[in-house]
Design a protein around this motif. Structure first.
Motif, mmCIF file in Angstrom:
data_model
loop_
_atom_site.group_PDB
_atom_site.id
_atom_site.type_symbol
_atom_site.label_atom_id
_atom_site.label_comp_id
_atom_site.label_asym_id
_atom_site.label_seq_id
_atom_site.Cartn_x
_atom_site.Cartn_y
_atom_site.Cartn_z
ATOM 1 N N LYS A 50 0.828 -1.201 0.000
ATOM 2 C CA LYS A 50 0.000 0.000 0.000
ATOM 3 C C LYS A 50 0.867 1.258 0.000
ATOM 4 C CE LYS A 50 -3.826 -2.429 0.525
ATOM 5 N NZ LYS A 50 -3.261 -3.794 0.473
ATOM 6 N N SER A 51 0.291 2.384 -0.413
ATOM 7 C CA SER A 51 1.026 3.646 -0.431
ATOM 8 C C SER A 51 1.147 4.254 0.963
ATOM 9 C CB SER A 51 0.332 4.646 -1.368
ATOM 10 O OG SER A 51 -0.996 4.895 -0.935
ATOM 11 N N ILE A 52 0.261 3.881 1.876
ATOM 12 C CA ILE A 52 0.277 4.388 3.253
ATOM 13 C C ILE A 52 0.825 3.300 4.168
ATOM 14 C CG2 ILE A 52 -1.116 5.293 5.146
ATOM 15 C CD1 ILE A 52 -3.138 6.227 3.067
ATOM 16 N N ARG A 53 1.761 3.663 5.019
ATOM 17 C CA ARG A 53 2.381 2.667 5.883
ATOM 18 C C ARG A 53 1.368 2.083 6.865
ATOM 19 N NH1 ARG A 53 4.411 4.915 10.868
ATOM 20 N NH2 ARG A 53 4.058 7.181 10.954
ATOM 21 N N PRO A 54 1.579 0.842 7.322
ATOM 22 C CA PRO A 54 0.590 0.176 8.168
ATOM 23 C C PRO A 54 0.225 0.929 9.435
ATOM 24 C CG PRO A 54 2.158 -1.416 7.312
ATOM 25 C CD PRO A 54 2.665 -0.064 6.904
ATOM 26 N N ALA A 55 1.210 1.540 10.108
ATOM 27 C CA ALA A 55 0.901 2.215 11.376
ATOM 28 C C ALA A 55 -0.156 3.292 11.196
ATOM 29 C CB ALA A 55 2.173 2.815 11.976
ATOM 30 N N VAL A 56 -0.117 4.002 10.078
ATOM 31 C CA VAL A 56 -1.105 5.037 9.813
ATOM 32 C C VAL A 56 -2.477 4.406 9.592
ATOM 33 C CG1 VAL A 56 -1.790 6.867 8.224
ATOM 34 C CG2 VAL A 56 0.614 6.619 8.889
ATOM 35 N N ARG A 57 -2.508 3.337 8.830
ATOM 36 C CA ARG A 57 -3.791 2.667 8.580
ATOM 37 C C ARG A 57 -4.355 2.066 9.860
ATOM 38 N NH1 ARG A 57 -2.894 -1.636 5.522
ATOM 39 N NH2 ARG A 57 -0.651 -1.437 5.170
ATOM 40 N N GLU B 216 -3.858 3.205 12.903
ATOM 41 C CA GLU B 216 -4.323 4.312 13.734
ATOM 42 C C GLU B 216 -5.678 4.822 13.242
ATOM 43 O OE1 GLU B 216 -4.379 6.701 16.927
ATOM 44 O OE2 GLU B 216 -2.876 5.158 16.480
ATOM 45 N N MET B 217 -5.847 4.864 11.936
ATOM 46 C CA MET B 217 -7.131 5.278 11.376
ATOM 47 C C MET B 217 -8.237 4.299 11.755
ATOM 48 S SD MET B 217 -5.735 6.429 7.606
ATOM 49 C CE MET B 217 -7.371 6.543 6.876
ATOM 50 N N ALA B 218 -7.874 3.008 11.849
ATOM 51 C CA ALA B 218 -8.861 1.980 12.165
ATOM 52 C C ALA B 218 -9.200 1.924 13.649
ATOM 53 C CB ALA B 218 -8.347 0.617 11.713
#
Length: 327
Positions: free
Chosen positions: A132-139, A141-143
């Motif tokens: 993905k273009s967005i790193r996992p930690a950001v995803r 945190e969004m979740a």
């Protein structure tokens, strides 16, 4: 299962335990979380009877394989390196590779890194997911804005494993039941959710206390898993999740990568992973050019190879036989 051979190899700096059965072309079976080689007990027999040399290891941090101390010892290159070293230690040059859950992530990475070695690919529950273009930690945190997301909860060292290690039987039974079809079909059972849960509670507080074992899991089966996790603890397996961001940062060359080997995808129709990875499952039509089928098995949940062993074994045997001439 008394005829299964238990053995050890030294691979990639660790001592790895594995189970072997049968003779013929090599098939590797990689478990997920929280599992061990034993999750494949039915497929080991079926594939061996179909003419394959079947090897199912306890992966790094699980069961009777070594559990390194550092979180950084559980990155994707370590996990793939373990499997490549296992194949070499077995005296083989090529293998079919099949993974379930987190084992599917290792399987996908192994297929990308060593297409010369891994010629057939099977993914259970977790599909191939392009970087993905967005790193996992950001995803993550969004979740987890309104509730804990279990993969975010895992990121704090020492927290989740301490909870789970405190009562291994309750932890395993709760996780296995929550992921199974029974937890969705049984409307009388109080519903909890360990994937997303209240931030004022612990992960273990949200595991279902099942009134009875699922039909596919005997007391002897559960006792085997308990023995394996009492030996290893939960820390090693959870450390896999703590490397997700690091794995992403180290693999920019995987942007747009596709798996070019023949691949089969199998999941239970009641598996909660289907919702989380719906876009990736649909995308496999293009990200896996030689996709040989996406199979959803009715009345099965996350532990599909245990819940519906005959159907999964049949699909794998048919896939391996049909793709033998596709090189």
């Amino acid at each position: 299962m008394t005829s299964f051979k238990h053995a050890y190899v030294h691979t990639n700096g660790i001592r790895m335990h594995y189970v072997e059965h049968g003779e013929g072309p090599l098939v590797l079976l990689l478990h997920g979380w929280p599992e061990t080689w034993y999750t494949w007990r039915h497929q080991i027999t079926a594939l061996a009877e179909a003419g394959y040399r079947v090897v199912a290891p306890d992966q790094r941090g699980y069961g009777y394989t070594e559990t390194p101390l550092e979180i950084s010892d559980y990155g994707i290159f370590d996990l793939v390196g373990d499997v490549v070293g296992l194949v070499n230690a077995l005296g083989e040059e090529q293998a079919a590779i099949v993974g379930h859950d987190m084992g599917s992530i290792v399987t996908s990475a192994a297929a990308l890194l060593r297409p010369d070695m891994f010629k057939r690919v099977g993914l259970l529950s977790v599909p191939f997911m392009q970087r993905k273009s967005i790193r996992p930690a950001v995803r993550y945190e969004m979740a987890s804005q309104k509730a804990h997301f279990y993969q975010t909860y895992f990121q704090t060292p020492g927290r989740a494993e301490a909870e789970l290690d405190a009562d291994v039987r309750r932890s395993l039974l709760g996780i296995l039941y929550d992921g199974a079809a029974e937890s969705r079909i049984n409307t009388a059972q109080p519903k909890t959710n360990m994937v997303f849960f209240d931030k004022n509670t612990r992960l273990v507080d949200n595991l279902t206390t099942a009134d009875e074992l699922p039909g596919w899991l005997s007391e002897a089966d559960l006792d085997t898993f308990i023995d394996h996790f009492q030996h290893s603890g939960f820390r090693g397996g959870i450390n896999w999740y703590r490397n997700m961001d690091r794995n992403w940062a180290q693999t920019p060359f995987w942007d747009g990568a596709r798996i070019t080997q023949p691949l089969i995808y199998i999941a239970g129709a009641l598996d909660g992973v289907l919702k989380i990875t719906a876009e990736d499952i649909e995308a496999m039509d293009s990200t896996v050019p030689r996709l040989q089928g996406k199979h959803l098995i009715d009345n099965a949940g996350h532990w599909v190879q245990q819940e519906r062993p005959q159907e999964v074994s049949r699909l794998l045997i048919d896939f391996l036989g049909q793709t033998a001439t596709l090189d």
